[in-house]
Motif scaffolding. Structure first.
Motif, PDB file in Angstrom:
ATOM      1  N   VAL A  19     -43.956  -4.553  35.695  1.00 29.94           N
ATOM      2  CA  VAL A  19     -44.050  -3.297  35.454  1.00 29.94           C
ATOM      3  C   VAL A  19     -42.894  -2.505  35.940  1.00 29.94           C
ATOM      4  O   VAL A  19     -42.334  -1.599  35.410  1.00 29.94           O
ATOM      5  N   CYS A  20     -42.359  -2.898  37.100  1.00 28.56           N
ATOM      6  CA  CYS A  20     -41.166  -2.421  37.408  1.00 28.56           C
ATOM      7  C   CYS A  20     -39.946  -2.456  36.543  1.00 28.56           C
ATOM      8  O   CYS A  20     -39.146  -1.694  36.455  1.00 28.56           O
ATOM      9  N   GLU A  21     -39.933  -3.545  35.846  1.00 23.60           N
ATOM     10  CA  GLU A  21     -38.825  -3.987  34.870  1.00 23.60           C
ATOM     11  C   GLU A  21     -39.205  -3.085  33.752  1.00 23.60           C
ATOM     12  O   GLU A  21     -38.211  -2.519  33.001  1.00 23.60           O
ATOM     13  N   GLY A  22     -40.711  -2.640  33.160  1.00 24.42           N
ATOM     14  CA  GLY A  22     -40.775  -1.857  32.168  1.00 24.42           C
ATOM     15  C   GLY A  22     -40.302  -0.495  32.513  1.00 24.42           C
ATOM     16  O   GLY A  22     -39.868   0.146  31.568  1.00 24.42           O
ATOM     17  N   VAL A  23     -40.612   0.045  33.580  1.00 23.78           N
ATOM     18  CA  VAL A  23     -40.224   1.236  34.238  1.00 23.78           C
ATOM     19  C   VAL A  23     -38.525   1.577  34.334  1.00 23.78           C
ATOM     20  O   VAL A  23     -38.110   2.473  33.765  1.00 23.78           O
ATOM     21  N   LEU A  24     -37.921   0.631  34.807  1.00 27.33           N
ATOM     22  CA  LEU A  24     -36.443   0.577  34.750  1.00 27.33           C
ATOM     23  C   LEU A  24     -35.832   0.677  33.180  1.00 27.33           C
ATOM     24  O   LEU A  24     -34.962   1.304  32.925  1.00 27.33           O
ATOM     25  N   GLY A  25     -36.634  -0.139  32.447  1.00 27.73           N
ATOM     26  CA  GLY A  25     -36.027  -0.073  30.827  1.00 27.73           C
ATOM     27  C   GLY A  25     -36.428   1.123  30.376  1.00 27.73           C
ATOM     28  O   GLY A  25     -35.419   1.706  29.688  1.00 27.73           O
ATOM     29  N   LEU A  26     -37.443   1.939  30.704  1.00 24.84           N
ATOM     30  CA  LEU A  26     -37.849   3.066  30.000  1.00 24.84           C
ATOM     31  C   LEU A  26     -36.685   4.182  30.599  1.00 24.84           C
ATOM     32  O   LEU A  26     -36.245   5.101  29.845  1.00 24.84           O
ATOM     33  N   SER A  27     -36.295   4.070  31.827  1.00 25.19           N
ATOM     34  CA  SER A  27     -35.373   5.120  32.635  1.00 25.19           C
ATOM     35  C   SER A  27     -34.080   4.906  31.789  1.00 25.19           C
ATOM     36  O   SER A  27     -33.384   5.809  31.611  1.00 25.19           O
ATOM     37  N   VAL A  28     -33.904   3.640  31.558  1.00 25.21           N
ATOM     38  CA  VAL A  28     -32.415   3.434  31.005  1.00 25.21           C
ATOM     39  C   VAL A  28     -32.455   4.205  29.530  1.00 25.21           C
ATOM     40  O   VAL A  28     -31.655   4.690  29.015  1.00 25.21           O
ATOM     41  N   LEU A  29     -33.512   3.740  28.775  1.00 25.58           N
ATOM     42  CA  LEU A  29     -33.653   4.486  27.393  1.00 25.58           C
ATOM     43  C   LEU A  29     -33.618   5.760  27.541  1.00 25.58           C
ATOM     44  O   LEU A  29     -33.089   6.439  26.610  1.00 25.58           O
ATOM     45  N   ILE A  30     -34.300   6.631  28.313  1.00 22.19           N
ATOM     46  CA  ILE A  30     -34.421   8.164  28.362  1.00 22.19           C
ATOM     47  C   ILE A  30     -33.043   8.500  28.881  1.00 22.19           C
ATOM     48  O   ILE A  30     -32.504   9.448  28.188  1.00 22.19           O
ATOM     49  N   ASN A  31     -32.157   7.786  29.811  1.00 15.80           N
ATOM     50  CA  ASN A  31     -31.034   8.243  30.133  1.00 15.80           C
ATOM     51  C   ASN A  31     -30.001   8.232  29.059  1.00 15.80           C
ATOM     52  O   ASN A  31     -29.047   9.002  28.741  1.00 15.80           O
ATOM     53  N   MET A  32     -30.007   7.092  28.194  1.00 12.45           N
ATOM     54  CA  MET A  32     -29.159   6.780  27.144  1.00 12.45           C
ATOM     55  C   MET A  32     -29.570   7.663  26.032  1.00 12.45           C
ATOM     56  O   MET A  32     -28.601   8.109  25.264  1.00 12.45           O
ATOM     57  N   ILE A  33     -30.669   8.075  25.771  1.00  8.55           N
ATOM     58  CA  ILE A  33     -30.966   9.025  24.695  1.00  8.55           C
ATOM     59  C   ILE A  33     -30.607  10.415  25.175  1.00  8.55           C
ATOM     60  O   ILE A  33     -29.953  11.395  24.261  1.00  8.55           O
ATOM     61  N   ARG A  34     -30.519  10.839  26.369  1.00 10.22           N
ATOM     62  CA  ARG A  34     -29.931  12.085  26.777  1.00 10.22           C
ATOM     63  C   ARG A  34     -28.586  12.287  26.780  1.00 10.22           C
ATOM     64  O   ARG A  34     -27.862  13.254  26.270  1.00 10.22           O
ATOM     65  N   MET A  35     -27.917  11.015  27.100  1.00 11.24           N
ATOM     66  CA  MET A  35     -26.552  10.952  26.914  1.00 11.24           C
ATOM     67  C   MET A  35     -25.825  10.825  25.541  1.00 11.24           C
ATOM     68  O   MET A  35     -24.829  11.613  25.350  1.00 11.24           O
TER      69      MET A  35
END
Length: 97
Positions: free
Chosen positions: A69-85
């Motif tokens: 679950v921690c890996e999934g949350v970290l991946g989603l946060s990287v995805l959100i940061n990448m889409i914003r940037m």
């Protein structure tokens, strides 16, 4: 000819299908994360069945589930940061040197 499959054979086939989808869909970060989660759920299910078969405790599976679950949350946060940037989730957009 009738093929007989064991439960672990089905898990192996599904694991390799998840790994194959990971290799095919490597251009989008969201598809990579979905493939990882599919593989982790299969590993979790096979581990629970294995531990129940030998009457062992389930604490390790709980720890594994917490880390996945921690890996999934970290991946989603990287995805959100990448889409914003960058505006999309293509891996080719990143300039990683």
């Amino acid at each position: 000819m009738i093929f007989e499959f064991d439960l672990f054979d089905i898990f192996y086939i599904m694991f390799f299908m998840g790994f194959y989808s990971l290799c095919i869909n490597r251009s989008h970060l969201l598809m990579i994360l979905l493939s990882f989660e599919f593989i982790l759920v299969l590993i979790f299910m096979s581990m629970v069945i294995y531990l129940n078969f030998f009457d062992m405790e389930m604490y390790f599976s709980l720890i594994f589930l917490v880390f996945s679950v921690c890996e999934g949350v970290l991946g989603l946060s990287v995805l959100i940061n990448m889409i914003r940037m960058h505006g999309n989730d293509y891996i080719q957009v990143l300039n990683i040197l």
